[in-house]
Design a protein around this motif. Structure first.
Motif, PDB file in Angstrom:
ATOM      1  N   GLN B 238       0.870  -1.186   0.000  1.00  0.00           N
ATOM      2  CA  GLN B 238       0.000   0.000   0.000  1.00  0.00           C
ATOM      3  C   GLN B 238       0.902   1.230   0.000  1.00  0.00           C
ATOM      4  OE1 GLN B 238      -1.969   1.284   3.625  1.00  0.00           O
ATOM      5  NE2 GLN B 238      -1.136  -0.471   4.743  1.00  0.00           N
ATOM      6  N   ARG B 244       3.690   9.741  -3.121  1.00  0.00           N
ATOM      7  CA  ARG B 244       3.599  10.015  -4.555  1.00  0.00           C
ATOM      8  C   ARG B 244       4.028  11.432  -4.917  1.00  0.00           C
ATOM      9  NH1 ARG B 244      -2.390   8.091  -4.156  1.00  0.00           N
ATOM     10  NH2 ARG B 244      -1.273   6.908  -2.579  1.00  0.00           N
ATOM     11  N   THR B 260       2.092   8.764  -9.022  1.00  0.00           N
ATOM     12  CA  THR B 260       1.366   7.601  -8.511  1.00  0.00           C
ATOM     13  C   THR B 260       1.483   6.404  -9.449  1.00  0.00           C
ATOM     14  OG1 THR B 260      -0.235   9.266  -7.849  1.00  0.00           O
ATOM     15  CG2 THR B 260      -0.823   6.971  -7.435  1.00  0.00           C
ATOM     16  N   VAL B 264       3.092   2.597  -8.710  1.00  0.00           N
ATOM     17  CA  VAL B 264       2.343   1.336  -8.793  1.00  0.00           C
ATOM     18  C   VAL B 264       3.058   0.374  -9.747  1.00  0.00           C
ATOM     19  CG1 VAL B 264       0.142   0.263  -9.413  1.00  0.00           C
ATOM     20  CG2 VAL B 264       0.160   2.473  -8.246  1.00  0.00           C
ATOM     21  N   GLU B 274      -0.440  -7.589  -5.094  1.00  0.00           N
ATOM     22  CA  GLU B 274      -1.518  -6.591  -5.203  1.00  0.00           C
ATOM     23  C   GLU B 274      -0.941  -5.262  -4.733  1.00  0.00           C
ATOM     24  OE1 GLU B 274      -5.004  -7.182  -5.944  1.00  0.00           O
ATOM     25  OE2 GLU B 274      -4.375  -9.225  -6.480  1.00  0.00           O
ATOM     26  N   ILE B 275      -1.380  -4.181  -5.371  1.00  0.00           N
ATOM     27  CA  ILE B 275      -0.933  -2.854  -4.927  1.00  0.00           C
ATOM     28  C   ILE B 275      -2.178  -2.058  -4.556  1.00  0.00           C
ATOM     29  CG2 ILE B 275       0.607  -0.925  -5.427  1.00  0.00           C
ATOM     30  CD1 ILE B 275       1.927  -3.487  -6.370  1.00  0.00           C
ATOM     31  N   TYR B 276      -2.289  -1.716  -3.293  1.00  0.00           N
ATOM     32  CA  TYR B 276      -3.449  -0.965  -2.830  1.00  0.00           C
ATOM     33  C   TYR B 276      -3.046   0.438  -2.405  1.00  0.00           C
ATOM     34  CZ  TYR B 276      -6.202  -5.221  -3.103  1.00  0.00           C
ATOM     35  OH  TYR B 276      -6.861  -6.319  -3.563  1.00  0.00           O
ATOM     36  N   ASP B 277      -4.082   1.253  -2.238  1.00  0.00           N
ATOM     37  CA  ASP B 277      -3.828   2.664  -1.977  1.00  0.00           C
ATOM     38  C   ASP B 277      -4.178   2.982  -0.522  1.00  0.00           C
ATOM     39  OD1 ASP B 277      -3.349   5.319  -2.186  1.00  0.00           O
ATOM     40  OD2 ASP B 277      -4.684   5.677  -3.904  1.00  0.00           O
ATOM     41  N   ASN B 412      -2.766   1.749 -12.697  1.00  0.00           N
ATOM     42  CA  ASN B 412      -3.708   2.055 -11.613  1.00  0.00           C
ATOM     43  C   ASN B 412      -3.560   1.071 -10.465  1.00  0.00           C
ATOM     44  OD1 ASN B 412      -4.935   4.247 -12.867  1.00  0.00           O
ATOM     45  ND2 ASN B 412      -6.305   2.902 -14.027  1.00  0.00           N
ATOM     46  N   PHE B 413      -4.002   1.494  -9.293  1.00  0.00           N
ATOM     47  CA  PHE B 413      -4.036   0.595  -8.151  1.00  0.00           C
ATOM     48  C   PHE B 413      -4.989  -0.557  -8.438  1.00  0.00           C
ATOM     49  CE2 PHE B 413      -2.647   4.488  -5.895  1.00  0.00           C
ATOM     50  CZ  PHE B 413      -1.567   3.957  -5.202  1.00  0.00           C
ATOM     51  N   ASP B 414      -4.788  -1.676  -7.762  1.00  0.00           N
ATOM     52  CA  ASP B 414      -5.737  -2.781  -7.871  1.00  0.00           C
ATOM     53  C   ASP B 414      -7.060  -2.354  -7.234  1.00  0.00           C
ATOM     54  OD1 ASP B 414      -4.225  -4.786  -9.282  1.00  0.00           O
ATOM     55  OD2 ASP B 414      -2.895  -4.771  -7.540  1.00  0.00           O
ATOM     56  N   GLY B 418      -8.427   0.058  -3.777  1.00  0.00           N
ATOM     57  CA  GLY B 418      -7.593   0.964  -4.580  1.00  0.00           C
ATOM     58  C   GLY B 418      -8.236   2.281  -4.941  1.00  0.00           C
TER      59      GLY B 418
END
Lengths: 171, 584
Positions: B238, B244, B260, B264, B274-277, B412-414, B418
Motif C-alpha cells: 500500500q 507520490r 502515482t 504502482v 496486489e498494490i493498494y492505496d 492504476n491501483f488494484d 484501490g
C-alpha cells in the motif's frame, strides 16, 4: 517497560521532601535553577542516582536527557555513590606540570582503587578535577572542603592516615 | 530606530555589502553570491529555529583586521568588518577542521546508509580531502538497534546537534541531549538508555536533519525482499498519499511531481501481488472519524476530538499527556485500516489464508514502522501491517532492482482497496485530514450537499492554525497543529480547560506527512515542502470525487462486510485504544 530508573521507591522519602521544599522555595522560573537543585540533591543524597535525576527532571518539567546532560558535564556531580571522604586531585595545567599525576597515582595505589571509584570500606572516593583556582599552591589536593597545597606524593600517606585515624577515633 | 541606523557596511572578498545589524557573515556572503561551506548549520527559520551553535567550525573565514578565523554561521557582521572567505588561512582552516572531524569518523562510506546523501561526505569531496593527516583515538560506542523506527550509530555523530535542536526545540520530545564533555561527549539519550526505552516518538525528524549516518531509519527492505522471494507468500503493498508527491525527487524530478502511476508500476515490477492505496484507507478513516465526531458533538461526549492518523503524535500523547488519552479519535490510521482489511476482507474474498499474506506499506514516515509493531494493532495474532518501508527505502529498492523509474508506464491501483477521492489525497499535508473530515461531517450533520468543498481557511504552513466552519446552527471550531512543539501548546490548553475546539488535527512532522521523517531529504528547504503540498491540493482539485463518502469501493465494503459506519464490526477492525507510557 518498567525499569529501575523509574523506580522512585528506593529514594528516601524524608530527603525527597526536603528537596521538594527547597525547589518550592526557589523564585521565578524553576527550570533556570537546575544546577542549584542538583547541588541540593547531591548534598542530600550524597550522589545523583539515575532515578533521582529523573525525579528532578519531572519536578522541574525538563527532559531527563537534559538533566543527565548537565550532570555528566560537570565533574562535581557524581552518578555513583561517593565515600565519606572525597579526595580530589587537581589536574589543571599548573598542578599537572608540578606533578599532580604522581600525586593521583599515589592516592590510587594507597587506596587500591582507580579514580571515580569508591574504596572497599566506603570511606574514600578519588576524583581528578580541573583547575580549582589555587594554582599558587600547586599541586593541590582536596579532601571534602579541606585544601592541601604543595602536595608531594609521599604526603599522601600522611593525609590518608589522618582520615583513617579520625574514623578509628569515632568508632 | 530608523532603518538607516540599523544598516551596516562590511566587505567580503573585497565586495562591499550593506546589511541589517544582526546579520551573520554567512548571510551577508550569501547576499552577494559568495558560497561558504557549512556543516552543522541548519536554517529552519520557517519553523522558528536555526541551528547555529558553531560546533563544527567548517564555515570559518578570515577576519582581515584581526587575522583571526571566525565561524561565519554564528558571527555577526560589525560595521567596517573586512572578511576573506578564500584566503589561504581560511581555506586551510576549514580543511584542518574537517580533517579533524574525519579523523574520528568511521570510513565505511561504501556501505553506509547515508552514502551519497551524507553532508560530511559531500563536504570532504567539496574541500578536496584526499588524505586525513590526523590519526588518533576513535569513538567506540555500541549501535542502538533496539527500536522499530530509528537506528543510532553514535560513532558517526559529529556533534552538530541538529538532532538535539529538532528533538528539543521543535518537537519538544527531549529524548536527545549532549552528554559528558570533551572527547567523551556524545549526543545520546538520558543515561544512554536504548531508544526503545525512552519517550521517543519515532517521528524521524532527527533522521531528516542528521548530516551523516548517525541517525537513520531502520532498514526493512531486506525483510521485504525475503517476502517477495518466498513463493508461498502473498505480498501486498500500500502506498501513502505523501509518497507520490515526493519520491520523484530521488529520481531527478522536481519536488511536487505526482508519480502515482509509476510507483504502482514499480511495485508490480518488484513482484508485489496486489498494490493498494493507503488513500482508500484514508477515505475509510474519514467516514469512521466523522461518524465519531458527529456522535461526540451531538451526544455531548469528550471534545475536542483529535485526529489519530499520525503514529508519532499518538506516541507523544501517550508519553507526555497520559491524562488526555480520551481525546484522540479511536480510529486506526489509514495504513492500519488497509492492513487489517487485506488480512480479513481481501483474504476472505480471494480465499487466501491470512497467515500467508505479507502486508508492506510504503510510507513517508519512520514512526509508521513502530506503529505497525504496536501490540494493539493485530487481528487474531496477525499484525495488521508486517513491514514498512519509507519513501527513501522504496526508491533504493527500485534502484537496486535496476528499474528505470522514469520510463515506467502509469498503472492504476488494484481495485478492491484501490479507489480514492480527493479528500484522501490531501491526507498527506497539514490541514488535509481535518478538511477531508469536515467535508464528510458537514453532509452527515445537515443531510445536504456540500457545494464548496475547498476549506481554504484550513490550508497553509503556519505551525498552528484555527478555522471556523458554519454547519447549520453549529459553528465548528477547528484547530490544526503540525510539529510536536505546536501540538504541545494545543494539548496544554486542553489540559488546562482553555480549549474551545471541537476537533483538532495534529501531525508530528513540520508540514505534515509531506515533510515526514522517511521522505527524501529536504534539508530545511520549506519551498520543497510547499511544492509537495501544492501537488496534493492539485491532485484533490482534479479528482472527480472529493468527498470520502463518495468512494464507491468504501461504500461497497460497508455493504458487504462492515455494516454501517461505527458498527460493531467496524469497531472491531478499524478502531484501537491507547495506553499510558512512561515519560523518560
Amino acid at each position: 517497560m518498567k525499569n529501575k530508573i523509574m523506580d522512585m521507591s528506593t529514594l528516601d522519602k524524608r530527603l525527597l521532601k526536603e528537596l521538594d521544599d527547597y525547589i518550592n522555595s526557589l523564585d521565578g522560573d524553576k527550570q533556570e535553577h537546575l544546577i542549584l537543585v542538583l547541588h541540593k540533591a547531591q548534598e542530600l543524597f550524597g550522589y545523583l542516582p539515575q532515578n533521582l535525576q529523573l525525579y528532578v527532571a519531572r519536578k522541574l518539567n525538563l527532559s531527563s536527557a537534559r538533566v543527565n546532560g548537565v550532570v555528566t558535564f560537570y565533574s562535581f556531580f557524581n552518578e555513583e555513590p561517593v565515600g565519606k571522604y572525597r579526595i580530589s586531585v587537581c589536574m589543571g595545567t599548573a598542578c599537572f606540570v608540578k606533578g599532580a599525576d604522581k600525586v593521583l597515582e599515589r592516592v590510587q595505589d594507597l587506596l587500591k582503587i582507580q579514580k571515580d571509584r569508591i574504596s572497599e570500606d566506603g570511606l574514600f572516593t578519588i576524583n581528578d578535577v580541573r583547575c580549582i583556582g589555587a594554582c599558587g599552591l600547586a599541586p593541590v589536593l582536596t579532601v571534602n572542603d579541606k585544601v592541601y597545597g604543595k602536595v608531594k606524593p609521599n604526603d599522601v600517606d600522611d593525609i590518608i592516615r589522618y582520615y583513617r585515624g579520625l574514623e578509628n577515633e569515632n568508632s | 530606530m530608523k532603518l538607516i541606523d540599523k544598516m551596516i557596511q562590511c566587505s567580503i572578498n573585497n565586495i562591499n555589502v550593506t546589511v541589517e545589524k544582526g546579520t551573520t557573515i554567512l548571510e551577508a556572503a550569501k547576499k552577494v553570491g559568495i558560497h561558504i561551506p557549512t556543516l552543522c548549520h541548519l536554517n529552519l527559520a520557517d519553523f522558528g529555529v536555526v541551528n547555529q551553535n558553531a560546533n563544527c567550525r567548517v564555515c570559518v573565514v578570515e577576519n582581515e583586521k584581526t587575522h583571526r578565523l571566525v565561524p561565519s554561521c554564528a558571527e555577526e557582521v560589525v560595521d567596517g568588518m573586512r572578511i576573506q572567505t578564500d584566503s589561504l588561512k581560511a581555506v586551510m582552516g576549514r580543511r584542518t577542521n574537517l580533517e579533524l572531524l574525519l579523523s574520528n569518523h568511521p570510513q565505511d562510506c561504501l556501505t553506509c546508509v547515508k552514502s551519497l546523501d551524507c553532508e560530511l561526505q559531500s563536504l570532504a569531496h567539496e574541500l578536496n580531502i584526499k588524505e586525513i593527516h590526523y590519526q588518533g583515538e576513535k569513538m567506540n560506542h555500541p549501535i542502538d538497534l533496539t527500536s522499530f523506527g530509528i537506528t543510532k550509530d553514535t560513532n558517526k555523530c559529529i556533534m552538530c546537534r541538529r538532532c538535539v535542536t529538532m528533538c528539543n526545540d521543535i518537537q519538544t520530545v527531549g529524548v536527545l541531549s549532549p552528554l559528558k564533555r570533551g572527547f567523551d561527549s556524545v549526543v545520546a539519550t538520558a543515561f544512554h538508555l536504548d531508544l526503545a526505552q525512552t519517550s521517543c516518538t519515532y517521528c524521524g525528524q532527527c533522521v531528516s536533519v542528521c548530516p551523516t549516518g548517525a541517525l537513520a531509519e531502520m532498514n526493512d527492505s531486506p525483510k521485504v525482499w525475503r517476502a517477495l522471494n518466498n513463493p508461498r507468500k502473498h505480498v501486498i503493498a500500500q502506498v501513502a498519499p505523501a509518497v507520490r508527491a515526493a519520491i520523484g525527487e530521488e529520481f531527478g524530478y522536481d519536488a511536487g511531481t505526482i508519480l502515482t502511476g509509476k510507483v504502482v508500476s514499480g511495485l508490480k515490477r518488484l513482484g508485489f501481488d496486489e498494490i493498494y492505496d493507503t488513500n482508500f484507507g484514508a477515505d475509510l478513516t474519514i467516514i469512521e472519524e466523522a461518524t465519531e465526531l458527529v456522535d461526540r458533538i451531538q451526544n455531548n461526549k469528550t471534545l475536542p476530538m483529535l485526529t489519530s492518523c499520525c503514529p508519532a503524535w499518538v506516541q507523544f500523547i501517550e508519553h507526555q499527556f497520559p491524562e488526555l488519552l480520551d481525546v484522540p479519535s479511536s480510529c486506526k490510521s489509514p495504513q492500519q485500516m488497509v492492513g487489517v482489511l487485506t488480512k480479513t476482507y481481501y483474504a476472505e474474498k480471494n480465499n487466501v489464508d491470512p497467515k500467508d499474506i505479507v502486508m508492506v506499506s510504503v510510507m513517508p514516515c519512520v514512526a509508521k514502522k513502530a506503529e505497525a509493531a504496536r501490540e494493539e494493532l493485530n487481528k487474531d495474532g496477525l499484525s495488521d501491517v508486517d513491514y514498512v518501508v519509507t519513501t527513501r527505502e522504496l526508491a533504493k529498492m527500485l534502484k537496486e532492482a535496476a528499474i528505470d523509474f522514469k520510463k515506467l508506464p502509469d498503472t492504476n491501483f488494484d481495485i478492491l482497496l484501490g479507489e480514492s477521492t480527493g479528500a484522501a489525497a490531501i491526507f498527506g499535508t497539514t490541514g488535509g485530514v481535518i478538511e477531508a473530515a469536515t467535508r464528510t461531517a458537514y453532509e452527515m450533520i445537515t443531510g445536504k450537499e456540500l457545494k464548496e468543498v475547498n476549506f481554504k481557511q484550513m490550508r497553509g504552513i503556519e505551525g498552528i492554525r484555527e478555522a471556523k466552519v458554519k454547519i447549520d446552527d453549529l459553528e465548528l471550531n477547528i484547530g490544526i497543529a503540525h510539529g510536536l512543539g505546536n501540538a504541545r501548546k494545543l494539548l496544554e490548553d486542553i489540559r488546562d480547560g482553555k480549549s474551545d475546539f471541537h476537533a483538532i488535527e495534529i501531525m508530528a512532522c513540520p508540514g505534515g506527512c509531506i515533510g515526514g521523517g522517511g521522505q527524501p531529504y529536504h534539508r530545511g528547504d520549506i519551498e520543497i515542502l510547499k511544492k509537495r503540498q501544492k501537488a496534493l491540493y492539485d491532485l484533490d482539485k482534479n479528482m472527480p470525487k472529493r468527498k470520502s463518502h463518495e468512494n464507491e469501493m468504501v461504500m461497497k465494503l460497508y455493504e458487504d462486510y462492515l455494516g454501517s459506519p461505527g458498527s460493531h464490526r467496524a469497531h472491531e477492525l478499524l478502531h484501537t485504544s491507547y495506553s499510558e507510557k512512561q515519560r523518560i
